[in-house]
Design an enzyme around this catalytic site. Sequence first.
Site, PDB file in Angstrom:
ATOM      1  N   ASP A 356       0.833  -1.199   0.000  1.00 48.32           N
ATOM      2  CA  ASP A 356       0.000   0.000   0.000  1.00 48.32           C
ATOM      3  C   ASP A 356       0.874   1.259   0.000  1.00 48.32           C
ATOM      4  OD1 ASP A 356      -1.301  -2.301   1.053  1.00 48.32           O
ATOM      5  OD2 ASP A 356      -2.897  -1.086   1.927  1.00 48.32           O
ATOM      6  N   GLU A 498      -6.300 -11.285  -4.094  1.00 51.52           N
ATOM      7  CA  GLU A 498      -6.154 -12.255  -2.986  1.00 51.52           C
ATOM      8  C   GLU A 498      -7.265 -13.297  -2.938  1.00 51.52           C
ATOM      9  OE1 GLU A 498      -5.527  -9.861   0.516  1.00 51.52           O
ATOM     10  OE2 GLU A 498      -3.412  -9.584   0.025  1.00 51.52           O
ATOM     11  N   LYS A 611     -10.872 -10.112  -6.306  1.00 48.35           N
ATOM     12  CA  LYS A 611     -11.086  -9.177  -5.199  1.00 48.35           C
ATOM     13  C   LYS A 611     -10.796  -7.746  -5.639  1.00 48.35           C
ATOM     14  CE  LYS A 611      -9.356  -8.437  -0.466  1.00 48.35           C
ATOM     15  NZ  LYS A 611      -8.342  -8.848   0.513  1.00 48.35           N
TER      16      LYS A 611
HETATM   17  C1  BGC Z   1      -5.669  -6.193   0.067  1.00 43.31           C
HETATM   18  C2  BGC Z   1      -4.182  -5.988  -0.080  1.00 43.31           C
HETATM   19  C3  BGC Z   1      -3.742  -4.848   0.807  1.00 43.31           C
HETATM   20  C4  BGC Z   1      -4.176  -5.093   2.240  1.00 43.31           C
HETATM   21  C5  BGC Z   1      -3.858  -3.931   3.152  1.00 43.31           C
HETATM   22  C6  BGC Z   1      -5.990  -6.418   1.528  1.00 43.31           C
HETATM   23  O1  BGC Z   1      -7.360  -6.532   1.695  1.00 43.31           O
HETATM   24  O2  BGC Z   1      -6.102  -7.276  -0.697  1.00 43.31           O
HETATM   25  O3  BGC Z   1      -3.857  -5.691  -1.421  1.00 43.31           O
HETATM   26  O4  BGC Z   1      -2.367  -4.692   0.735  1.00 43.31           O
HETATM   27  O5  BGC Z   1      -5.562  -5.302   2.281  1.00 43.31           O
HETATM   28  O6  BGC Z   1      -4.534  -2.800   2.754  1.00 43.31           O
END
Ligand code: BGC
Length: 777
Positions: A356, A498, A611
Amino acid sequence: MLSYDNIRSDDLRNWIFSEVEFHPLALGKAEAVMSLGNGYMGLRSASEEPYIGEKRNLLVNGTFNKFDEFEVSELPNAADLTRLDIVIDGTRLSLERGTVTDYERSLNLRDAELVRSFVWEYGGKKIRFRFRRFVSLDRLHQIGLLAEITPLEGGDVSLVVRSGIDGQATNSGSQHFHEGEKRIYDKTYLELIQTTTESKVDFVLGAAHHVKINGEKTDLAPKMDIDRRRVAVSYSVKLEEGSTLAFEKLATVFTSRDREFDGDSSLDRVRQTALEELRSMHSAGYDALFEKHCAAWAKVWQQYDISLKSAHSFDVLAIRFAIYHLVIMTPAHDHRMGIGAKGLSGEGYKGHSFWDTEIFILPFYIYSNPVVARALLEYRYLGLEGARAKAKENGYSGAMYPWEAGWPSDGEVTPVWGQVDIVTGEQTKIWSGFIEQHITSDITYAVWHYYKATGDQDFMNRFGYEIIFDTARFWASRLEWNEAKGRYEINEVVGPDEYKEHVDNNAFTNYMAHFNIQLAMEYYETLREREPRLFEELNRKLSLEQAMAEWIAKAKLIYLPEPNESGIIPQDDTYLQKKVIDLSPYKAQSKVGSIFDDYNLDQVGAMQVSKQADIMMLFFLLEDRFAPEIKRANYDYYEDKTLHDSSLSMSTHSILANDFGDGELAYKLFRRATEIDLGPYMHSSDAGIHSASLGGIWECVVLGFAGVRMLGGELHLNPSLPDAWEELSFPLYWQGQRLKVELERHLLRIEADGEAEVSLTVHGREMKFTKQLQISY
Ligand code: BGC
């Protein structure tokens, strides 16, 4: 419900948003989106009087602690400084009883001040309350709180205010602290010490009060109270109808991890410094401290001076909201710390840093405050220690960055168990810490992006090259040879999407690993020619010559999935063979993750359901590698199957929609991105705000609508303002100069603060200027 147009005066237009009704069952939203902070600490905006279901969080950046061997390290929830127990005529103030009118809790983004006011009617009395609060940006260790209480009707009241420092706070039950000393100096200065159980960080918290009636200081003597993990004072007073009692609470937070204690972080020294600070705060008083805090924020708004004329004033508020949170979440004061995925606004994600930061937040700093961007990348440099340990543990070479990072030497800190599996009733295993590996090349990409935009050679020499080389060493060792296909593959991973675990050849992961190795090969040559001494040093440390031989042999054989006959790049080896289901009910969801009401993660993994942006991330980061028609075809194919269940998804889609010239869609997606935290849904931010989404809002504006890009080291601008926007201006740092970019619908003006010539390409037209540029586009 949040309200966005409570305009008090013209100069506060679009700087304030409010909660206009008290919601005992939806406390989390306002606590998080109105949280206060300064990068050193974050204070969730739980109300002074306590409620069931609240989260009173005070988180200090970088103070990670591991509760026990079964948990991962997290930011501990420090002792609470904000609770006040207010008792009126023998009844404790609670908005769950009596009648509440004129309720408003609002955050003023310009001054970073939280204000809550209401009239409470109970037992025949009508009393007005007004609370104000700030976490100082001028002095990072200070918190100020002011409560004003005025009996309006029903006669005099007998009032007791109890205030103190409450070390009974936990992280949802995990108590991270040993109980320490508690003390009250001079019947005035409260002190509570707590030490984290494993990392042994000392926290020294202080508080002192002033009680005024109708503006006059009183000399009321408090009743003092020390108990288990708590120190408090209570003031009792008879307050006449029509009089106002002002209760000031001035508080300090110090820890032995603070930079200023480098060299001597003994508890005595921290205590002494904290007490001096508290005494000086107490003699200055709330108003004077608040004034300095406001002056510090005025400088922030000069630095990040975005202005926008939009038909929808919410857009202006949303951009300010994003910048406000980006500032309060970022430890600009200390390069040993990163940015948490929820900033410092809640316990969600435990204060850990993810991709992020590099992909969604760093661009904001690269282009509007590069000094901070550098500090954030230095954090990753320090993190090489943990990344090397992770590579070693997994049998690889080089640096394999943790998916979730805490203290730089910690290595991987992703928890292993997550939410309930609705089929088995067990906890779902979180695989990211084991196999979501693209974070390593995301960090390298960010180093390159920073370097190309700033030209900061000193950073590269001291930190950047080493990160690039050692991550490339990791990837070379990670590649798997497929004899039958004669190519290197990366199998058994989670890509950005994810909802697909244990996949082979996730296109994003493979392309980014390839990018990482290629970059290392390029810089190997550059460094050897231009900086032979540094090259030798790194060669000794990282066996570069041997690594280079491996990169040369392997890079050209890495499998990079190509578009199929319909122009679709397979997200991974099996995605396109999975079944397609009707996603319309989930696409229309009002809360994210609704698909898990019907399926578990394994079942979702067997469908073409994503997702978040995955291939789209690839188009965003390596945009000049793919033809526009390929990007569009893939956008249409994958967006249809994407639930945007991650807050990271919307902004990337908005930016790409802009690239395709679909301004209407880009704006629609931008609006959805702005509503993730600031929108009306009352539970989206319970565990904390979404840091990446807030960075993504800035990205939508500057990289999306203004079309700013760094391509191969060159600056590009492809502006196209949405119909609702008339004018947009923002600062843009490029190669050491600060440019002020001003856009009207077809007019671009740029002013540089330096004398150097700037080269750029605007909608494909190459140009150069010094000092000023004005063109129509
Ligand atoms: C996302 C990731 C992200 C993480 C923290 C997850 O729900 O799929 O891409 O890095 O949240 O924000």
